[in-house]
Design a protein around this motif. Structure first.
Motif, PDB file in Angstrom:
ATOM      1  N   SER A  47     -20.162  25.225 -11.439  1.00  0.00           N
ATOM      2  CA  SER A  47     -20.564  25.599 -12.812  1.00  0.00           C
ATOM      3  C   SER A  47     -19.329  25.808 -13.854  1.00  0.00           C
ATOM      4  O   SER A  47     -19.504  25.394 -15.208  1.00  0.00           O
ATOM      5  CB  SER A  47     -21.299  27.043 -12.674  1.00  0.00           C
ATOM      6  N   GLY A  48     -18.155  25.936 -13.347  1.00  0.00           N
ATOM      7  CA  GLY A  48     -17.186  26.057 -14.214  1.00  0.00           C
ATOM      8  C   GLY A  48     -16.902  27.004 -15.116  1.00  0.00           C
ATOM      9  O   GLY A  48     -16.901  27.287 -16.357  1.00  0.00           O
ATOM     10  N   CYS A  49     -16.946  28.289 -14.542  1.00  0.00           N
ATOM     11  CA  CYS A  49     -16.673  29.400 -15.225  1.00  0.00           C
ATOM     12  C   CYS A  49     -15.279  29.500 -15.892  1.00  0.00           C
ATOM     13  O   CYS A  49     -14.396  29.411 -15.126  1.00  0.00           O
ATOM     14  CB  CYS A  49     -17.002  30.764 -14.376  1.00  0.00           C
ATOM     15  N   LEU A  50     -15.031  29.813 -17.168  1.00  0.00           N
ATOM     16  CA  LEU A  50     -13.741  29.951 -17.905  1.00  0.00           C
ATOM     17  C   LEU A  50     -13.462  31.348 -17.898  1.00  0.00           C
ATOM     18  O   LEU A  50     -12.100  31.591 -18.289  1.00  0.00           O
ATOM     19  CB  LEU A  50     -14.022  29.309 -19.039  1.00  0.00           C
ATOM     20  N   ALA A  51     -14.388  32.238 -17.895  1.00  0.00           N
ATOM     21  CA  ALA A  51     -13.942  33.906 -18.049  1.00  0.00           C
ATOM     22  C   ALA A  51     -14.805  34.580 -16.857  1.00  0.00           C
ATOM     23  O   ALA A  51     -15.669  34.150 -16.409  1.00  0.00           O
ATOM     24  CB  ALA A  51     -14.393  33.986 -19.361  1.00  0.00           C
ATOM     25  N   ASP A  52     -14.184  35.661 -16.513  1.00  0.00           N
ATOM     26  CA  ASP A  52     -14.753  36.524 -15.612  1.00  0.00           C
ATOM     27  C   ASP A  52     -15.929  37.250 -16.207  1.00  0.00           C
ATOM     28  O   ASP A  52     -15.842  38.209 -17.068  1.00  0.00           O
ATOM     29  CB  ASP A  52     -13.607  37.619 -15.366  1.00  0.00           C
ATOM     30  N   LEU A  53     -17.076  36.984 -15.338  1.00  0.00           N
ATOM     31  CA  LEU A  53     -18.166  37.428 -16.043  1.00  0.00           C
ATOM     32  C   LEU A  53     -18.757  38.375 -14.893  1.00  0.00           C
ATOM     33  O   LEU A  53     -20.127  38.744 -14.915  1.00  0.00           O
ATOM     34  CB  LEU A  53     -19.301  36.240 -16.305  1.00  0.00           C
ATOM     35  N   SER A  54     -18.173  38.687 -13.983  1.00  0.00           N
ATOM     36  CA  SER A  54     -18.340  39.345 -12.899  1.00  0.00           C
ATOM     37  C   SER A  54     -19.054  40.752 -13.494  1.00  0.00           C
ATOM     38  O   SER A  54     -19.971  41.399 -12.540  1.00  0.00           O
ATOM     39  CB  SER A  54     -17.622  39.740 -11.648  1.00  0.00           C
ATOM     40  N   GLY A  55     -18.589  41.171 -14.421  1.00  0.00           N
ATOM     41  CA  GLY A  55     -19.127  42.638 -15.055  1.00  0.00           C
ATOM     42  C   GLY A  55     -20.519  42.552 -15.564  1.00  0.00           C
ATOM     43  O   GLY A  55     -20.940  43.589 -15.548  1.00  0.00           O
ATOM     44  N   ILE A  56     -21.004  41.325 -15.538  1.00  0.00           N
ATOM     45  CA  ILE A  56     -22.580  41.254 -16.059  1.00  0.00           C
ATOM     46  C   ILE A  56     -23.399  40.455 -15.096  1.00  0.00           C
ATOM     47  O   ILE A  56     -24.333  39.993 -15.233  1.00  0.00           O
ATOM     48  CB  ILE A  56     -22.508  40.580 -17.179  1.00  0.00           C
ATOM     49  N   GLY A  57     -22.570  40.639 -13.816  1.00  0.00           N
ATOM     50  CA  GLY A  57     -23.663  40.076 -12.610  1.00  0.00           C
ATOM     51  C   GLY A  57     -23.257  38.691 -12.266  1.00  0.00           C
ATOM     52  O   GLY A  57     -23.992  37.970 -11.511  1.00  0.00           O
ATOM     53  N   ILE A  58     -22.375  37.891 -12.987  1.00  0.00           N
ATOM     54  CA  ILE A  58     -22.175  36.554 -12.670  1.00  0.00           C
ATOM     55  C   ILE A  58     -20.926  36.367 -11.998  1.00  0.00           C
ATOM     56  O   ILE A  58     -20.029  36.552 -12.462  1.00  0.00           O
ATOM     57  CB  ILE A  58     -22.231  35.547 -14.230  1.00  0.00           C
ATOM     58  N   ALA A  59     -21.114  36.019 -10.817  1.00  0.00           N
ATOM     59  CA  ALA A  59     -19.911  35.801  -9.767  1.00  0.00           C
ATOM     60  C   ALA A  59     -19.694  34.507  -9.405  1.00  0.00           C
ATOM     61  O   ALA A  59     -20.309  33.838  -8.662  1.00  0.00           O
ATOM     62  CB  ALA A  59     -19.969  36.783  -8.636  1.00  0.00           C
ATOM     63  N   GLU A  60     -18.927  33.675 -10.245  1.00  0.00           N
ATOM     64  CA  GLU A  60     -18.521  32.367 -10.121  1.00  0.00           C
ATOM     65  C   GLU A  60     -16.978  32.132  -9.942  1.00  0.00           C
ATOM     66  O   GLU A  60     -16.316  32.690 -10.719  1.00  0.00           O
ATOM     67  CB  GLU A  60     -19.093  31.577 -11.491  1.00  0.00           C
ATOM     68  N   PRO A  61     -16.821  31.140  -9.385  1.00  0.00           N
ATOM     69  CA  PRO A  61     -15.251  30.773  -9.345  1.00  0.00           C
ATOM     70  C   PRO A  61     -14.776  30.353 -10.576  1.00  0.00           C
ATOM     71  O   PRO A  61     -15.345  29.891 -11.695  1.00  0.00           O
ATOM     72  CB  PRO A  61     -15.037  29.636  -8.302  1.00  0.00           C
ATOM     73  N   LEU A  62     -13.397  30.861 -11.077  1.00  0.00           N
ATOM     74  CA  LEU A  62     -12.996  30.767 -12.227  1.00  0.00           C
ATOM     75  C   LEU A  62     -11.888  29.461 -12.279  1.00  0.00           C
ATOM     76  O   LEU A  62     -11.160  29.331 -11.433  1.00  0.00           O
ATOM     77  CB  LEU A  62     -11.857  31.758 -12.737  1.00  0.00           C
ATOM     78  N   ALA A  63     -12.018  28.584 -13.143  1.00  0.00           N
ATOM     79  CA  ALA A  63     -11.241  27.562 -13.303  1.00  0.00           C
ATOM     80  C   ALA A  63      -9.819  27.647 -13.110  1.00  0.00           C
ATOM     81  O   ALA A  63      -8.953  26.958 -12.512  1.00  0.00           O
ATOM     82  CB  ALA A  63     -11.586  26.439 -14.381  1.00  0.00           C
TER      83      ALA A  63
END
Length: 184
Positions: free
Chosen positions: A80-96
């Motif tokens: 997906s290409g997560c550029l910002a840490d979104l784990s605080g809103i339940g989106i746990a994706e690896p960060l570029a």
């Protein structure tokens, strides 16, 4: 149209040597697979599913250390290409940025999923390797048109302004799918 990495690599003439097992892969599995014909060490994110239970996979830092030890570039596709840490809103994706900081030489990720831009694949990493990709004959045949560049650039600009704490322009809000980027 769906595609599979093994099919793409076979079409290119490359050989994909899979390592480990479905649920357990260790750095030692990668190391045992390296031989004189190995040109690249690859890691691919699990996309659209989770494996739970007795699972193991090497951290990207372990693979980049292995790549350095054997003078091999390390490629990672993070999906997906997560550029910002979104784990605080339940989106746990690896960060570029985490992959690049860990030493990944070449990184691929989506420009459309989490970034909200047009359908696109983004390649980042060491300049010499990105330049090699750009010089490949298929790059010219499959290059992105100017409209896609503008839309990707607009979304990247909106993201950067949000990261720098500036209020988004109304066009920026539209560029991130109608969501206020500060709400993320």
């Amino acid at each position: 149209m769906a595609f599979r990495i093994p099919e793409i690599m076979a079409e290119s003439g490359a050989f994909l040597r899979e390592v480990g097992t479905t649920n357990r892969t260790r750095g030692a599995d990668y190391e045992r697979a390296i031989n004189e014909r190995t040109a690249l060490c690859c890691a691919f994110i699990h996309s659209n599913f989770q494996m739970t239970g007795f699972t193991e996979r090497p951290a990207i830092e372990e693979l980049t250390a292995l790549g350095r030890k054997h003078s091999l570039p390390v490629f990672e596709d993070i999906g997906s290409g997560c550029l910002a840490d979104l784990s605080g809103i339940g989106i746990a994706e690896p960060l570029a940025c985490a992959s690049l900081t860990a030493g990944v030489d070449l990184l691929a990720f989506s420009g459309d999923k989490l970034l909200g831009g047009p359908q696109a694949g983004i390649i980042a990493g060491r300049r010499n390797l990105v330049d090699r990709v750009r010089r490949h004959p298929l790059f010219r045949a499959l290059r992105v048109d100017k409209a896609h560049h503008r839309r990707c650039g607009g979304n990247a600009g909106a993201y950067l302004r949000w990261r720098m704490g500036r209020n988004p322009h109304p066009a920026d809000v539209a560029a991130v799918g109608g969501r206020d980027p500060h709400a993320c």
